[in-house]
Write a protein that holds these residues in place. Structure first.
Motif, mmCIF file in Angstrom:
data_model
loop_
_atom_site.group_PDB
_atom_site.id
_atom_site.type_symbol
_atom_site.label_atom_id
_atom_site.label_comp_id
_atom_site.label_asym_id
_atom_site.label_seq_id
_atom_site.Cartn_x
_atom_site.Cartn_y
_atom_site.Cartn_z
ATOM 1 N N LYS A 448 117.701 -21.044 63.351
ATOM 2 C CA LYS A 448 118.738 -20.292 62.645
ATOM 3 C C LYS A 448 119.131 -19.024 63.398
ATOM 4 O O LYS A 448 120.205 -18.470 63.158
ATOM 5 N N GLU A 449 118.279 -18.566 64.293
ATOM 6 C CA GLU A 449 118.551 -17.329 65.024
ATOM 7 C C GLU A 449 119.509 -17.539 66.192
ATOM 8 O O GLU A 449 119.993 -16.565 66.782
ATOM 9 N N TYR A 450 119.775 -18.797 66.565
ATOM 10 C CA TYR A 450 120.599 -19.074 67.743
ATOM 11 C C TYR A 450 121.994 -19.559 67.328
ATOM 12 O O TYR A 450 122.113 -20.467 66.494
ATOM 13 N N PRO A 451 123.051 -18.974 67.903
ATOM 14 C CA PRO A 451 124.407 -19.432 67.577
ATOM 15 C C PRO A 451 124.609 -20.895 67.993
ATOM 16 O O PRO A 451 124.152 -21.319 69.048
ATOM 17 N N VAL A 452 125.289 -21.646 67.153
ATOM 18 C CA VAL A 452 125.586 -23.054 67.424
ATOM 19 C C VAL A 452 126.989 -23.157 68.022
ATOM 20 O O VAL A 452 127.957 -22.680 67.436
ATOM 21 N N GLY A 468 119.815 -24.810 80.306
ATOM 22 C CA GLY A 468 120.165 -24.319 81.621
ATOM 23 C C GLY A 468 121.574 -23.788 81.644
ATOM 24 O O GLY A 468 122.306 -23.859 80.639
ATOM 25 N N PRO A 469 121.996 -23.265 82.780
ATOM 26 C CA PRO A 469 123.366 -22.764 82.900
ATOM 27 C C PRO A 469 124.376 -23.903 82.927
ATOM 28 O O PRO A 469 124.118 -24.967 83.470
ATOM 29 N N VAL A 470 125.540 -23.656 82.345
ATOM 30 C CA VAL A 470 126.600 -24.666 82.302
ATOM 31 C C VAL A 470 127.258 -24.788 83.675
ATOM 32 O O VAL A 470 127.603 -23.784 84.310
ATOM 33 N N PHE A 471 127.425 -26.019 84.124
ATOM 34 C CA PHE A 471 128.190 -26.330 85.340
ATOM 35 C C PHE A 471 129.350 -27.202 84.900
ATOM 36 O O PHE A 471 129.161 -28.353 84.515
ATOM 37 N N THR A 547 121.402 -24.604 75.269
ATOM 38 C CA THR A 547 120.342 -25.576 75.004
ATOM 39 C C THR A 547 120.934 -26.748 74.238
ATOM 40 O O THR A 547 121.561 -26.560 73.191
ATOM 41 N N LEU A 548 120.755 -27.940 74.773
ATOM 42 C CA LEU A 548 121.263 -29.166 74.155
ATOM 43 C C LEU A 548 120.128 -29.896 73.458
ATOM 44 O O LEU A 548 119.105 -30.204 74.076
ATOM 45 N N GLY A 558 122.375 -19.935 74.530
ATOM 46 C CA GLY A 558 121.142 -19.338 75.012
ATOM 47 C C GLY A 558 120.026 -20.346 75.221
ATOM 48 O O GLY A 558 120.169 -21.552 74.958
ATOM 49 N N LEU A 559 118.912 -19.844 75.699
ATOM 50 C CA LEU A 559 117.733 -20.668 75.956
ATOM 51 C C LEU A 559 116.846 -20.669 74.715
ATOM 52 O O LEU A 559 116.255 -19.650 74.352
#
Length: 864
Positions: A448-452, A468-471, A547-548, A558-559
């Protein structure tokens, strides 16, 4: 006389009926090919799902699944052969070879390549059964730039099998193992007798020659100090989902002249008491015992040790564990000496959380005559840390990159040479058992703390968690830039991304199908993949860390470390004989080696798996439809006529079933009606009507004369067109062959040629459009500029495009072609807009101007 004429007329009519049936039959066979192809892809995905650990199955399931795949692929080849009789006999040869290998696997006679040694430079992922997991994983990480490894070669499992056969040891092993398992002797007794037989065996001449050849190559790359070798085990199962850590022997600082003895000793360690007990614990069958041997140039180690990319012992602490000591690393991994210990944060700065420096009075070093010796460490170094802060951070960073590359926490062995260069000696999956941590909050509360960013959209091709970082793989971007551990975000799900999937932590696409080719490749590499997510390229920004959670179809900003840890600890696969056999069978069924139709290997001889055969047939079946005959007899045999249009296209429409209204279909006895004019409202085919809407849009078709310079005109007149690019057989007629679900257009407008094939399925995921364009009245430069214009426009509408000179080939398949009517309207607009466009292509700047103008026209005509 009258009777003779009537007889001739009757025979001609029968001939025309046969031609009509052959056209309709061709389309029915094409439909059957698509249906069988879909059935095969579904079966492959189902078999792969069984590896997730959520299913229990036995060998009978594997036998029945194999038979279904074999029968369906054979049916597919037969259906395709009916479309192109005798054109590709090599498909049957490839099929029989793959079928034989699958049957051999089920008969407990594993398929191994007939090669005795492979240099590291030539090892690929597909060679794991030959080179063993340890050697293959080292080569994979080096090629992905995840770490440096020593040069070397693998003596293969085929060499091991040949050694056992020529020394007549196999039956003796079976007898002694049966005696041990039945309680007739101890494991030590059985082990001792087996190892004695192996140590007394002679190395087959083929194996000696292969080892000698690769050894000479290593010698040429050795420095002035000469070559010494590290000879290590690389057995089946070792460093895979099971570690076999410490079960087999390795030998360091081996002189080249002692390689054969070291090789025999490694083979003998296959039957050490510990290894035999380990295999019994995990139900390894005799047909699964194969030893490859890794032969590497010896690293002169200043410091050696081991890294755990995730601490397996400190619950509640997300850290990297490092243990190191002076000299060679054998005492470190065996626990024989006190070591320096470092606990490092997993975040990019890798903060030092804890450090313990041990007293290290001795170190293991290479001996002058081979082997290794224990030496005293210089007094000032005995209580000094064996790693600098910079080296600790480098090890932490390397461990995380390996974890990202292999998709699991890693147990990495390393060495720093005297110059300070880091060498990765080994990397294996780190097994971490899940446990309850009373200090960690419930995962649902943490999330719940991470934006979706995305939720509930898309189709899951491979489950798992990736971060990871988006490519963002925008069109034309250099994929060589792709960093290890990035999340690949793309508009289309395309096999062109196969090259970067081993480095990707996850995949998210706007468009795609879990039954497509890239989905299969993602499953092969176990890369979490969410396809058909609609808005991914709009929402996910280049460089942002995400994060997927593929299973939940959710992407977080975020991670999300807690989710990643949960995935690591819950990723437990049942390690049984049936699972291992299924993985070996899938190597003959699932991988896709035929990715690009333009590559030289895209042939029946290049088919190495059942998936390859299905891919080849699917591609060629579409091509065959572009070769529909347009002879006078064929056109007379089909109902239809000249299409009445407000533009001078002169298009003849032939109906092979349901493409036109009934009044155009012919007489009641099935004979074709007299050729007539077909009005647009008599066209039932939605895709042809969409094309007509586009090509006749008011103001787009240019009918006025254009000025052409004489040199350009003569250039076009003297140009030779290939049948592939221009369609020589169709140069004289604009033709539409149409049914209720299929459309083939062959157009000659001015001096350029266009082919369009469109197939509409009841299942949108199987829709397809193919577009080919070539030619023009001007010189090569202007024609190539028009080709670039076409390429840019088509890419913007979800086509994959290849361009060679003025030839443009574009394809849209599956979900990329789900709105066929829209795409066909766009192609109609393009045909009208580009009719004389090459004449105006006086500079590269004009390409961009026309792209903008066409985008404006298309937006008004069909929307965004």
């Amino acid at each position: 006389m009258f009777g003779l004429l009537e007889h001739i007329r009757t025979r001609l009519l029968r001939r025309r009926r046969r031609e009509r049936v052959s056209l309709a039959a061709l389309f029915r066979q094409f439909q059957q090919v698509l249906e069988l192809n879909n059935r095969i892809l579904t079966a492959i995905a189902s078999m792969h799902d069984k590896l997730g650990g959520d299913y229990i199955f036995d060998v009978q399931y594997l036998r029945s699944s194999k038979q279904f795949i074999v029968d369906t692929v054979r049916e597919l080849i037969d259906a395709f052969d009916a479309m192109a009789p005798g054109r590709y006999p090599g498909l049957y040869t490839a099929f029989r070879d793959i079928r034989h290998k699958l049957e051999s696997e089920l008969e407990r006679r594993p398929v191994l390549p007939d090669v005795m040694a492979i240099p590291f430079a030539d090892i690929r992922l597909r060679d794991m059964d030959a080179a063993g997991a340890k050697s293959t994983r080292l080569v994979m990480l080096a090629k992905a730039s995840a770490g440096a490894v020593p040069p070397g070669f693998a003596v293969t499992t085929s060499a091991y099998r040949l050694f056992m056969e020529l020394n007549d040891i196999e039956d003796e092993i079976v007898r002694l193992e049966d005696g041990w398992r039945n309680g007739g002797m101890t494991v030590q007794e059985a082990s001792g007798k087996i190892r004695s037989r192996i140590l007394a065996g002679s190395i087959p001449p083929r194996v000696r020659r292969a080892m000698g050849r690769e050894l000479e190559n290593l010698r040429r790359g050795a420095g002035e100090g000469g070559l010494r070798l590290a000879v290590r085990s690389s057995a089946w199962g070792e460093d895979g989902d099971l570690s076999f850590a410490g079960q087999y022997d390795s030998f360091l600082n081996v002189r080249p002249e002692d390689l054969h003895d070291a090789y025999r000793k490694v083979l003998a360690s296959t039957y050490s008491p510990a290894a035999m007990e380990y295999r019994r614990e995990y139900d390894f069958k005799p047909d699964e015992v194969f030893m490859a041997v890794s032969v590497q140039a010896m690293v002169e180690a200043r410091t050696s040790g081991v890294v755990y990319s995730l601490s397996p012992v400190r619950r509640g602490v997300s850290g990297i564990e490092i243990a190191a000591a002076w000299g060679l690393g054998s005492p470190v991994v065996s626990g024989e000496v006190e070591v320096d210990r470092f606990l490092v944060g997993r975040e990019p700065e890798h903060a030092l959380l804890r450090r313990t420096v041990a007293h290290k009075p001795t170190a293991l070093r290479p001996g002058p005559e081979g082997s290794v010796v224990t030496e005293d460490v210089d007094e000032p170094l005995r209580d000094a840390p064996s790693l600098s802060p910079e080296e600790v951070r480098l090890l932490a960073d390397t461990a995380i990159r390996l974890e990202q590359y292999f998709k699991k926490p890693q147990d990495m062995e390393f060495a720093f040479d005297p110059s300070g260069a880091l060498i990765v000696l080994q990397s294996r999956p780190l097994r971490i058992e899940a446990g309850d941590d009373p200090h960690s909050p419930a995962l649902s509360e943490v999330l719940k703390e991470y934006p979706v960013l995305l939720s509930g959209e898309g189709d899951v091709a491979q489950q798992g968690v990736a971060s990871g970082p988006v490519f963002v793989a925008w069109e034309g971007r250099d994929l060589e830039e792709f960093p290890v551990g990035a999340v690949l975000v793309a508009h289309l799900s395309s096999p062109q991304y196969a090259a970067v999937l081993p480095k990707a932590s996850g995949v998210i696409t706007d468009i795609g199908s879990p039954l497509g080719h890239m989905a299969t490749i993602a499953r092969e590499y176990r890369v979490p993949a969410l396809l058909n997510a609609s808005r991914a390229t709009l929402v996910l920004k280049e460089g942002d860390v995400v994060t997927l959670d593929a299973e939940q179809k959710t992407v977080y900003q975020g991670l999300v470390r807690e989710l990643r840890m949960h995935d690591f600890m819950s990723d437990r696969m049942e390690e049984t004989y049936e699972y291992r056999l299924l993985r070996r069978m899938l190597k003959l069924i699932e991988p896709l080696y035929l990715v690009d139709p333009e590559e030289n290997n895209f042939t029946p001889q290049g088919c190495r798996t059942m998936h390859d055969i299905a891919r080849f047939i699917h591609e060629k079946a579409v091509e065959i439809l572009t070769e529909i005959p347009t002879t006078a007899g064929a056109s007379e045999a089909c109902p239809g006529g000249r299409l009445e249009l407000p533009v001078p296209m002169d298009l003849v429409v032939l109906d092979i079933g349901g493409g036109l209204t009934e009044e155009c279909a012919g007489s009641e006895d099935g004979t074709p009606s007299r050729r007539r004019t077909v009005r647009p409202e008599q066209v039932r085919s939605k895709t042809l009507r969409a094309f007509i809407d586009g090509v006749t849009l008011e103001g787009v078709w240019q009918s006025h004369p254009v000025a052409v310079d004489f040199s350009s005109f003569m250039s076009s007149m003297t140009r030779t067109f290939s049948a592939d690019s221009a369609g020589v057989k169709r140069m004289g007629q604009n033709l539409a062959v149409v049914s209720d679900r299929y459309l083939h257009l062959s157009l000659k407008l001015g001096y350029h040629f266009t082919l369009i094939d469109c197939y509409e399925s009841e299942d949108d995921s199987r829709n397809s459009v193919q577009f080919r364009f070539a030619g023009g009245v001007t010189g090569a430069v202007r024609r190539s500029r028009r080709a670039r214009f076409l390429s840019e426009v088509l890419k913007g509408f979800d086509f994959s495009v290849t361009v060679k000179d003025d030839l443009v080939v574009a394809r849209a398949k599956g979900w990329m072609a789900r709105d066929l009517n829209r795409l066909m309207r766009i192609l109609g607009l393009l045909v009208a807009y580009t009719r004389q466009l090459d004449v105006s292509m006086v500079s590269d700047a004009v390409i961009f101007e026309h792209c903008q103008e066409f985008e404006h026209i298309a937006e008004e005509a069909v929307g965004n």
